[in-house]
Motif scaffolding. Structure first.
Motif, mmCIF file in Angstrom:
data_model
loop_
_atom_site.group_PDB
_atom_site.id
_atom_site.type_symbol
_atom_site.label_atom_id
_atom_site.label_comp_id
_atom_site.label_asym_id
_atom_site.label_seq_id
_atom_site.Cartn_x
_atom_site.Cartn_y
_atom_site.Cartn_z
ATOM 1 N N ASN A 236 0.848 -1.192 0.000
ATOM 2 C CA ASN A 236 0.000 0.000 0.000
ATOM 3 C C ASN A 236 0.876 1.231 0.000
ATOM 4 O O ASN A 236 2.092 1.160 0.173
ATOM 5 C CB ASN A 236 -0.922 0.005 1.222
ATOM 6 N N ILE A 237 0.252 2.401 -0.180
ATOM 7 C CA ILE A 237 0.968 3.659 -0.155
ATOM 8 C C ILE A 237 1.547 3.891 1.230
ATOM 9 O O ILE A 237 0.935 3.549 2.241
ATOM 10 C CB ILE A 237 0.019 4.812 -0.545
ATOM 11 N N GLY A 238 2.748 4.484 1.286
ATOM 12 C CA GLY A 238 3.437 4.666 2.545
ATOM 13 C C GLY A 238 2.620 5.355 3.616
ATOM 14 O O GLY A 238 2.670 4.992 4.795
ATOM 15 N N GLY A 239 1.845 6.378 3.243
ATOM 16 C CA GLY A 239 1.035 7.094 4.221
ATOM 17 C C GLY A 239 -0.007 6.204 4.863
ATOM 18 O O GLY A 239 -0.255 6.285 6.078
ATOM 19 N N VAL A 240 -0.617 5.339 4.069
ATOM 20 C CA VAL A 240 -1.620 4.400 4.594
ATOM 21 C C VAL A 240 -0.956 3.402 5.526
ATOM 22 O O VAL A 240 -1.470 3.095 6.612
ATOM 23 C CB VAL A 240 -2.327 3.670 3.435
ATOM 24 N N ILE A 241 0.210 2.904 5.133
ATOM 25 C CA ILE A 241 0.927 1.929 5.951
ATOM 26 C C ILE A 241 1.358 2.554 7.276
ATOM 27 O O ILE A 241 1.236 1.942 8.340
ATOM 28 C CB ILE A 241 2.144 1.381 5.180
ATOM 29 N N SER A 242 1.860 3.788 7.230
ATOM 30 C CA SER A 242 2.281 4.459 8.461
ATOM 31 C C SER A 242 1.121 4.591 9.430
ATOM 32 O O SER A 242 1.275 4.377 10.642
ATOM 33 C CB SER A 242 2.845 5.847 8.132
ATOM 34 N N GLU A 243 -0.053 4.931 8.918
ATOM 35 C CA GLU A 243 -1.235 5.067 9.774
ATOM 36 C C GLU A 243 -1.613 3.723 10.381
ATOM 37 O O GLU A 243 -2.014 3.647 11.543
ATOM 38 C CB GLU A 243 -2.396 5.639 8.974
ATOM 39 N N MET A 244 -1.492 2.641 9.597
ATOM 40 C CA MET A 244 -1.813 1.314 10.118
ATOM 41 C C MET A 244 -0.863 0.924 11.246
ATOM 42 O O MET A 244 -1.260 0.284 12.218
ATOM 43 C CB MET A 244 -1.758 0.280 8.991
ATOM 44 N N ILE A 245 0.402 1.318 11.145
ATOM 45 C CA ILE A 245 1.356 1.036 12.209
ATOM 46 C C ILE A 245 1.028 1.864 13.446
ATOM 47 O O ILE A 245 1.067 1.376 14.579
ATOM 48 C CB ILE A 245 2.795 1.310 11.727
ATOM 49 N N MET A 246 0.643 3.121 13.244
ATOM 50 C CA MET A 246 0.290 3.983 14.378
ATOM 51 C C MET A 246 -0.924 3.446 15.134
ATOM 52 O O MET A 246 -1.015 3.567 16.357
ATOM 53 C CB MET A 246 0.013 5.402 13.896
ATOM 54 N N THR A 247 -1.873 2.859 14.398
ATOM 55 C CA THR A 247 -3.098 2.366 15.034
ATOM 56 C C THR A 247 -2.995 0.909 15.469
ATOM 57 O O THR A 247 -3.967 0.342 15.969
ATOM 58 C CB THR A 247 -4.297 2.515 14.083
ATOM 59 N N GLY A 248 -1.831 0.296 15.272
ATOM 60 C CA GLY A 248 -1.630 -1.072 15.739
ATOM 61 C C GLY A 248 -2.139 -2.142 14.800
ATOM 62 O O GLY A 248 -2.140 -3.323 15.156
ATOM 63 N N LYS A 249 -2.558 -1.771 13.601
ATOM 64 C CA LYS A 249 -3.057 -2.761 12.653
ATOM 65 C C LYS A 249 -1.923 -3.468 11.921
ATOM 66 O O LYS A 249 -2.137 -4.497 11.287
ATOM 67 C CB LYS A 249 -3.982 -2.097 11.623
ATOM 68 N N MET A 250 -0.726 -2.914 11.982
ATOM 69 C CA MET A 250 0.424 -3.473 11.281
ATOM 70 C C MET A 250 1.638 -3.415 12.201
ATOM 71 O O MET A 250 1.784 -2.473 12.991
ATOM 72 C CB MET A 250 0.678 -2.694 9.990
ATOM 73 N N ASP A 251 2.496 -4.430 12.108
ATOM 74 C CA ASP A 251 3.662 -4.493 12.979
ATOM 75 C C ASP A 251 4.832 -3.675 12.453
ATOM 76 O O ASP A 251 5.454 -2.916 13.204
ATOM 77 C CB ASP A 251 4.095 -5.957 13.150
ATOM 78 N N LEU A 252 5.154 -3.860 11.189
ATOM 79 C CA LEU A 252 6.324 -3.189 10.626
ATOM 80 C C LEU A 252 6.151 -3.051 9.120
ATOM 81 O O LEU A 252 5.274 -3.690 8.527
ATOM 82 C CB LEU A 252 7.602 -3.969 10.951
ATOM 83 N N ALA A 253 6.981 -2.203 8.522
ATOM 84 C CA ALA A 253 6.867 -1.990 7.079
ATOM 85 C C ALA A 253 8.234 -1.632 6.511
ATOM 86 O O ALA A 253 9.121 -1.146 7.217
ATOM 87 C CB ALA A 253 5.866 -0.884 6.788
ATOM 88 N N PHE A 254 8.382 -1.875 5.221
ATOM 89 C CA PHE A 254 9.583 -1.486 4.479
ATOM 90 C C PHE A 254 9.115 -0.546 3.385
ATOM 91 O O PHE A 254 8.572 -0.978 2.362
ATOM 92 C CB PHE A 254 10.267 -2.726 3.907
ATOM 93 N N ILE A 255 9.286 0.755 3.614
ATOM 94 C CA ILE A 255 8.673 1.757 2.742
ATOM 95 C C ILE A 255 9.634 2.913 2.493
ATOM 96 O O ILE A 255 10.664 3.040 3.157
ATOM 97 C CB ILE A 255 7.362 2.317 3.352
ATOM 98 N N TYR A 256 9.276 3.769 1.540
ATOM 99 C CA TYR A 256 10.043 4.982 1.313
ATOM 100 C C TYR A 256 9.956 5.871 2.545
ATOM 101 O O TYR A 256 8.898 6.035 3.138
ATOM 102 C CB TYR A 256 9.513 5.732 0.092
ATOM 103 N N ASP A 257 11.081 6.436 2.919
ATOM 104 C CA ASP A 257 11.168 7.263 4.121
ATOM 105 C C ASP A 257 10.701 8.682 3.807
ATOM 106 O O ASP A 257 11.370 9.410 3.073
ATOM 107 C CB ASP A 257 12.618 7.278 4.607
#
Length: 323
Positions: free
Chosen positions: A128-149
Motif C-alpha cells: 500500500n501507499i506509505g502514508g496508509v501503511i504508516s497510519e496502520m502502524i500507528m493504530t496497531g493494525k500493522m507491525d512493521l513496514a519497508f517503505i520509502y522514508d
C-alpha cells in the motif's frame, strides 16, 4: 476492563455501524450499545457520535481505538506465546511493503526465510501507499513496514536500510538514439516525454515533481496510475514512459526489446527506503525476528545490486541511526 468490550468497540469503529457490527459479532444491538455505554462510563468520555449515517469516534474514541488495537494484538500474541512456551517462536506478523519499490522484490525471499527459520510465524503482507501503511502502524493494525522514508512522522520511527536510484522506463521510439546507446538520460530530457506516473500522494511522484521543479521544467503527465502491471501495459503499448526504481523498471523491460531502461542523471533521483515501526509500542518477539530478517535480506540485496542503483547503508551506520 472486559476485553470483549474493547473488541466490540474496535469492530464498531472499523465498520462504522452499530447494526452491522452487532450482526457480525452475533450480539443483540441493545446489548452492544450497553457495552459502549459501559466503556464511556469507565473512561468518563463520549467515545462515539451516533447519527443516521452511522457512528464515528470522537477524539477520545480515536485515542482508545489506537490503544485498543495494540492491546488486543498483544493479548492474542500473549495467548500464542503461552501456548508455545519452551517450543518455538510463533504468531502472526503483519508486514507492509511499498509498491513501486525494491521492497516488493523482497517479499518472496522474506517468505522463504521465515518459513525455513520460523515455521510457527504466519506472515501477512500488505502492499500500500506509505502514508496508509504508516497510519496502520500507528493504530496497531500493522507491525512493521519497508517503505520509502518520508521524514519525521509522529507515532512511527524509521530505520534507513538502503537508497535506490530511479530510472526512466520508455518505449525506444520515444527516445533519441543517443540516449538508448548511452543508457542514461538527463532529468530535463525526461520531462519532455509523455509520462505515466503514480499519483501525487506517492513518495516516488513527490520526488519526481521536486526534481523537475529544481531543474526548472514541468512534467508532461498524461496519466496517474498506482498499479505497476497497468503502468507496464501503458509503456508496452507505447502510450508513454514512466519512472521507477531498478527492480520494477527491469521487470517491465525484461524480455521486451522495444523498451529501454535509462538511468536518470543531472540530477539523479534517489529514494531512501527504511524499516518503519511504532515509536510507542514494542515489537512482539515474532515481529522482532521478522524485522531483523527483513533488514538483513534488504541489506544483502542492495549490496548485490549496487550496479543497479541500490546502495546499502553500512551496518554500523544503520544501527547508529536506529538507536
Amino acid at each position: 476492563m472486559d476485553t470483549r468490550r474493547l473488541h466490540a468497540f474496535v469492530k464498531i469503529v472499523d465498520i462504522g455501524s452499530l447494526t452491522r457490527a452487532a450482526a457480525i459479532l452475533h450480539i443483540a444491538q441493545p446489548a452492544l450499545s450497553q457495552q459502549i455505554v459501559a466503556l464511556e462510563t469507565h473512561f468518563g468520555r463520549q467515545l462515539l457520535v451516533r447519527s443516521k449515517r452511522g457512528v464515528i469516534p470522537t477524539e477520545a474514541g480515536k485515542a482508545l481505538y489506537r490503544h485498543a488495537q495494540v492491546m488486543l494484538r498483544q493479548l492474542d500474541q500473549a495467548q500464542i506465546d503461552i501456548e508455545n512456551t519452551g517450543t518455538m517462536i510463533a504468531g502472526q506478523v503483519n508486514v507492509g511493503l511499498a509498491p513501486l519499490s525494491t521492497a516488493t522484490t523482497l517479499a518472496l525471499p522474506l517468505l522463504k526465510a521465515v518459513r525455513e527459520r520460523y515455521p510457527g510465524i504466519v506472515l501477512q503482507i500488505n502492499e500500500n501507499i506509505g502514508g496508509v501503511i504508516s497510519e496502520m502502524i500507528m493504530t496497531g493494525k500493522m507491525d512493521l513496514a519497508f517503505i520509502y522514508d518520508p521524514g519525521t512522522i509522529r507515532g512511527v520511527k524509521f530505520e534507513p536500510i538502503l537508497t535506490e536510484d530511479l530510472f526512466l522506463v520508455a518505449p525506444k521510439p520515444l527516445l533519441e538514439s543517443g540516449n538508448v546507446e548511452r543508457g542514461e538520460i538527463a532529468a530535463e530530457d525526461v520531462a519532455r516525454l509523455d509520462l505515466v506516473l503514480p499519483t501525487k500522494i506517492h513518495t516516488v511522484r513527490q520526488l519526481v515533481d521536486l526534481t523537475f521543479r529544481r531543474v526548472g521544467v514541468d512534467a508532461r503527465v498524461i496519466a496517474e496510475i498506482e498499479s505497476v502491471p497497468t503502468i507496464a501495459r501503458a509503456v508496452w503499448a507505447g502510450l508513454g514512459a514512466t519512472i521507477l526504481p531498478w527492480s520494477s523498471a527491469n521487470a517491465i523491460a525484461s524480455g521486451n526489446d522495444d523498451v529501454a531502461v535509462q538511468r536518470i542523471t543531472s540530477p539523479s533521483m534517489q529514494m531512501k527506503v527504511s524499516l518503519c515501526t511504532s515509536d510507542q509500542w514494542p515489537l512482539s518477539e515474532p515481529a522482532q525476528v521478522v524485522n531483523d530478517l527483513l533488514a538483513d535480506i534488504a541489506h544483502a540485496y542492495a549490496a548485490e545490486h549496487q550496479a543497479d542503483g541500490l546502495k546499502p547503508m553500512g551496518r554500523k551506520e544503520r544501527k547508529r541511526k536506529a538507536a
